[in-house]
Design a protein around this motif. Structure first.
Motif, mmCIF file in Angstrom:
data_model
loop_
_atom_site.group_PDB
_atom_site.id
_atom_site.type_symbol
_atom_site.label_atom_id
_atom_site.label_comp_id
_atom_site.label_asym_id
_atom_site.label_seq_id
_atom_site.Cartn_x
_atom_site.Cartn_y
_atom_site.Cartn_z
ATOM 1 N N LEU A 70 0.831 -1.194 0.000
ATOM 2 C CA LEU A 70 0.000 0.000 0.000
ATOM 3 C C LEU A 70 0.867 1.246 0.000
ATOM 4 O O LEU A 70 2.010 1.232 0.453
ATOM 5 N N GLU A 71 0.300 2.337 -0.501
ATOM 6 C CA GLU A 71 0.917 3.654 -0.396
ATOM 7 C C GLU A 71 0.101 4.459 0.614
ATOM 8 O O GLU A 71 -1.056 4.797 0.361
ATOM 9 N N ARG A 95 -3.768 4.000 -0.780
ATOM 10 C CA ARG A 95 -4.044 3.673 -2.173
ATOM 11 C C ARG A 95 -3.149 2.531 -2.628
ATOM 12 O O ARG A 95 -2.058 2.325 -2.094
ATOM 13 N N PHE A 96 -3.649 1.784 -3.593
ATOM 14 C CA PHE A 96 -2.872 0.698 -4.190
ATOM 15 C C PHE A 96 -3.402 0.472 -5.605
ATOM 16 O O PHE A 96 -4.554 0.796 -5.924
ATOM 17 N N HIS A 97 -2.519 -0.067 -6.460
ATOM 18 C CA HIS A 97 -2.895 -0.336 -7.847
ATOM 19 C C HIS A 97 -3.754 -1.584 -7.875
ATOM 20 O O HIS A 97 -3.320 -2.676 -7.500
ATOM 21 N N ARG A 109 -10.991 -8.352 -7.444
ATOM 22 C CA ARG A 109 -10.521 -7.096 -8.049
ATOM 23 C C ARG A 109 -11.536 -6.555 -9.046
ATOM 24 O O ARG A 109 -11.809 -5.349 -9.083
ATOM 25 N N ILE A 120 -11.578 5.009 -7.892
ATOM 26 C CA ILE A 120 -10.448 4.570 -8.708
ATOM 27 C C ILE A 120 -9.971 5.749 -9.554
ATOM 28 O O ILE A 120 -10.764 6.384 -10.241
ATOM 29 N N THR A 121 -8.677 6.029 -9.490
ATOM 30 C CA THR A 121 -8.108 7.147 -10.235
ATOM 31 C C THR A 121 -7.893 6.741 -11.691
ATOM 32 O O THR A 121 -8.092 5.596 -12.086
ATOM 33 N N ASP A 123 -5.134 6.420 -13.107
ATOM 34 C CA ASP A 123 -3.999 5.493 -13.175
ATOM 35 C C ASP A 123 -4.347 4.098 -12.688
ATOM 36 O O ASP A 123 -3.488 3.215 -12.684
ATOM 37 N N TYR A 125 -5.571 3.375 -9.528
ATOM 38 C CA TYR A 125 -5.332 3.216 -8.091
ATOM 39 C C TYR A 125 -6.652 3.358 -7.331
ATOM 40 O O TYR A 125 -7.403 4.311 -7.542
ATOM 41 N N PHE A 127 -8.311 4.234 -3.854
ATOM 42 C CA PHE A 127 -7.888 4.973 -2.667
ATOM 43 C C PHE A 127 -8.998 4.970 -1.623
ATOM 44 O O PHE A 127 -10.177 4.960 -1.937
#
Length: 200
Positions: A70-71, A95-97, A109, A120-121, A123, A125, A127
């Motif tokens: 995770l970020e 956030r995570f991909h 998923r 979902i961004t 990119d 991700y 969050f």
């Protein structure tokens, strides 16, 4: 020991401090609550550690979230809170991909992507944000719990096609809600019309 006693000792004066006063002078004045960890868990060494992940049972989510995948970022919270808001970064963003999250099954998923499109961004991700409290640790725990609930919700199997009785019940409920909404709107409009001065 106070300054007077220290000065007298430096000058060679000899005197005896009562045992009770000596105990008071040597006492540690730092406050310790009755709810401190060493009183709640007296037999614990109070060392924090990350437990190993539980054994996986198929593709089902066990509740374990690998923090290294995770970020986690922190920023200042919004809203009231005094000077603490301006000095401490307590808001937590996790956030995570989603596509490359190999700790989740592919079906989970995909379901997460369907249920939480607005999270979902561009990119890819996913969050989760929390600023529930003024504590960074509590908000991190709250964000992780939100993420666990999202994953558990995504793992609930999608029900089959609704029966005609259920569809009819939902249609009637929707019509009733629409009628009530329009009635409230008409009542509010009439109230505003009654406030206006009569036209001559």
């Amino acid at each position: 020991m106070n300054k007077i006693a220290v000065n007298l000792l430096q000058r060679g004066a000899s005197f005896r401090i009562p045992q009770q006063s000596y105990h008071v002078l040597r006492r540690n004045y730092s406050f310790k609550s009755d709810l401190s960890l060493d009183k709640i868990y007296p037999s614990s060494n109070l060392r924090l550690y990350t437990p190993p992940p539980p054994h996986a049972t198929g593709d089902k989510f066990t509740g374990f979230i690998p923090l290294d995948k995770l970020e986690i970022t922190h920023s200042r919270s919004s809203g009231p809170g005094g000077q603490n808001v301006n000095t401490v970064s307590t808001k937590v963003d996790i956030r995570f991909h989603l596509e490359s999250a190999n700790w989740l099954s592919e079906a989970t998923r995909k379901r997460l992507a369907e249920l939480h499109k607005n999270r979902i961004t561009k990119d890819g991700y996913l969050f989760v944000r929390s600023e529930l409290t003024r504590s960074q640790q509590m908000n991190t725990a709250d964000a992780l719990e939100k993420l666990r609930n999202f994953i558990r919700q995504a793992e609930i199997p999608v029900s089959a096609e609704m029966s005609p009785e259920t569809q009819e019940m939902l249609r009637r409920r929707h019509e009733k809600a629409a009628r009530e909404r329009l009635a409230i709107k008409r009542s509010r409009s009439q109230t505003k019309a009654d406030r206006r001065a009569p036209s001559l």
